[in-house]
Design an enzyme around this catalytic site. Structure first.
Site, mmCIF file in Angstrom:
data_model
loop_
_atom_site.group_PDB
_atom_site.id
_atom_site.type_symbol
_atom_site.label_atom_id
_atom_site.label_comp_id
_atom_site.label_asym_id
_atom_site.label_seq_id
_atom_site.Cartn_x
_atom_site.Cartn_y
_atom_site.Cartn_z
ATOM 1 N N LYS A 117 0.828 -1.442 0.012
ATOM 2 C CA LYS A 117 0.007 -0.090 0.113
ATOM 3 C C LYS A 117 0.744 1.285 0.043
ATOM 4 C CE LYS A 117 -4.187 -2.040 1.782
ATOM 5 N NZ LYS A 117 -4.078 -3.481 1.883
HETATM 6 C C1 LIG Z 1 -4.528 -4.405 1.260
HETATM 7 C C2 LIG Z 1 -3.626 -5.826 1.034
HETATM 8 C C3 LIG Z 1 -4.042 -6.826 0.040
HETATM 9 C C4 LIG Z 1 -5.361 -6.598 -0.732
HETATM 10 O O1 LIG Z 1 -5.313 -5.658 -1.647
HETATM 11 P P1 LIG Z 1 -6.801 -5.132 -2.352
HETATM 12 O O2 LIG Z 1 -6.115 -4.125 -3.089
HETATM 13 O O3 LIG Z 1 -7.596 -4.759 -1.386
HETATM 14 O O4 LIG Z 1 -7.127 -6.387 -3.170
HETATM 15 C C5 LIG Z 1 -3.282 -8.004 0.144
HETATM 16 N N1 LIG Z 1 -2.163 -8.199 1.045
HETATM 17 C C6 LIG Z 1 -1.878 -7.029 2.004
HETATM 18 C C7 LIG Z 1 -0.880 -7.401 2.507
HETATM 19 C C8 LIG Z 1 -2.685 -5.918 2.033
HETATM 20 O O5 LIG Z 1 -2.160 -4.986 2.756
#
Ligand SMILES: *Cc1c(COP(=O)(O)O)cnc(C)c1O
Length: 477
Positions: A117
């Protein structure tokens, strides 16, 4: 470039207008009116931009195709400020490493909070600061997190002018590392609020605030959730960077497997593919919360209640509905806003499901758009973490393990399969210990993190108290 709503609202907006917004006025999600097409010659040029000038320049090139209301020099400066080796650990920013024949891992988790993220949120922090200064405005971000989103938002917004963050999280429920990461931020503009309750209670508080239009406008409340178009757009870039690393010319294809929750990450892959990036398959990997796997297998999209949402050892994928999924269905059904409004605005809210199994276009999800899916459970996760560690000496986190498990089911000869590494194992240490009987590797810059002073306010799940807290802290600085 103009942006439209997936639910057919006639208004069109430009990038900076939707940058600070959440949903479109009709409840839809924003998408560009069309996907800019990257021709063979253009792709060859981008390949050399990445090879010679690096990730920040590639990001600038891709973002420029979608952003025409920020002067090019400013946008370039924002990309250069964001994607540095100081912030992301390496010059490659998203280095790809081979795992086993045909299978690669793209590292997206070397940013400040060790989850993918950061890739988008760090850019968002700089874009927000830039746009707020240009408008002479302020913004108070109010959100709920079960871990990764909130910490990525806080690390992106800390010290930024014009922005405050008020982040609620369920008291005592995040992993010890995640708590230490968030609560050790002492910046004046960052406010951690630990709510005595579960994640749903935090989300209810966010809903209550966003329904109070008067409070919202008086205190300039905004969000940074995963439906934000700028976040999604920033993620498109690393599909290009990953593709360039596993291929040597543009006649080759690559596939990507994406550990998925709210469908934001893999939706960025869909956008890259729609632009003409030669992606063979987009593999959606879910955990026990398999809403998306069910859809791609059966055509039935059935959201879950909170009672049916499992708490798993890949908690950032524990979702009851996938908030970005509407974007893909909009494209799948031929960009028919009225139909999306019926499906997402009405059928889903009254029946909790819709069924596209009899819809001829459903077959295109695979045939034309390249989507396939798979699911991984706690036992699979442990087994994958063990097998990867034993065979290659690499520790992978629980979400990435879900990706590797599902990717192995979809590898096809001659097409490199890239698994997106969405977090590092240290964030989810308990499951690593369960799988390997040893503590995960810890990047040295996090030594002693748990011992740092903390700033967090514990509060009941009470909207009045939360609003009072926001009022006081907006007035003060
Ligand atoms: C947010 C997240 C996901 C999922 O991603 P999306 O964009 O919501 O599909 C998967 N793994 C981790 C570690 C995350 O922080």
């Amino acid at each position: 470039m103009q942006y439209l709503s997936t639910r057919g609202h006639p208004e069109r907006k430009r990038f900076c207008e939707i940058l600070l917004e959440g949903l479109a006025p009709d409840g839809g999600l924003y998408l560009p009116e069309h996907y800019p097409q990257v021709t063979g010659a253009e792709l060859a040029r981008l390949r050399s931009v990445y090879a010679i000038q690096g990730y920040a320049s590639l990001a600038f090139e891709v973002l420029s195709l979608y952003i025409d209301d920020i002067p090019a020099d400013d946008l370039k400066a924002l990309c250069i400020k964001t994607y540095t080796s100081e912030v992301f650990g390496t010059d490659a920013i998203v280095p790809v490493r081979p795992l086993e024949p045909g299978l690669f891992v793209e590292a997206l988790s070397n940013g400040p909070t060790l989850a993918f993220k950061d890739m988008a949120m760090q850019l968002l922090g700089n874009l927000f600061e830039y746009e707020l200064a240009r408008r002479g405005e302020e913004l108070n971000i109010f959100g709920a997190t079960s871990g990764d989103t909130g910490s990525a938002a806080e690390y992106a917004m800390r010290g930024k002018h014009g922005v405050r963050v008020f982040m609620t999280s369920p008291h005592g429920r995040m992993s010890p590392f995640q708590q230490a990461q968030m609560f050790s931020l002492l910046d004046d503009n960052i406010h951690n609020i630990a709510i005595e309750g579960v994640f749903d209670d935090c989300q209810d508080l966010v809903k209550a605030v966003s329904n109070d239009l008067d409070f919202k406008s008086r205190y300039k409340i905004g969000t940074v959730n995963s439906i934000n178009w700028a976040r999604l757009l920033a993620q498109v870039v690393y599909y290009f960077a990953g593709y360039f690393q596993v291929t040597s010319d543009n006649a080759q294809h690559a596939s990507f497997t994406v550990p998925s929750g709210n469908f934001g990450n893999v939706c960025a892959g869909h956008v890259a593919r729609m632009m003409g990036l030669p992606i063979a398959q987009l593999v959606v990997a879910t955990n026990e919360n398999d809403v998306l796997d069910e859809f791609f297998r059966t055509g039935v999209y059935r959201v879950r209640g909170s009672a049916d949402t499992h708490e798993t050892s890949s908690p950032s994928m524990d979702i009851s509905k996938a908030s970005n999924f509407e974007r893909f269905v909009f494209d799948l059904l031929g960009r028919d806003g009225a139909r999306i409004d019926t499906l997402f605005g009405h059928e889903l809210s009254s029946n909790g499901r819709f069924d596209l199994s009899a819809e001829p276009k459903f077959a295109q999800a695979h045939a034309r758009y390249g989507f396939v899916s798979g699911k991984s459970t706690h036992a699979d996760r442990l087994q994958t973490i063990r097998s990867v560690y034993q065979a290659f000496g690499q520790m992978v986190d629980t979400h990435t393990a879900d990706g590797i498990k599902v990717a192995r089911e979809h590898v096809s000869a001659g097409v490199p399969m890239v698994v997106l590494e969405t977090a590092l194992p240290i964030k989810f240490a308990a499951t690593i210990v369960e799988a390997l009987d040893q503590e995960p590797d810890r990047p040295s810059k996090f030594d002693g993190l748990e011992l740092l002073p903390r700033r967090v306010r514990v509060m009941a799940a009470d909207i009045t108290q939360v609003k009072d807290y926001i009022r006081q802290h907006c007035a003060r600085s």
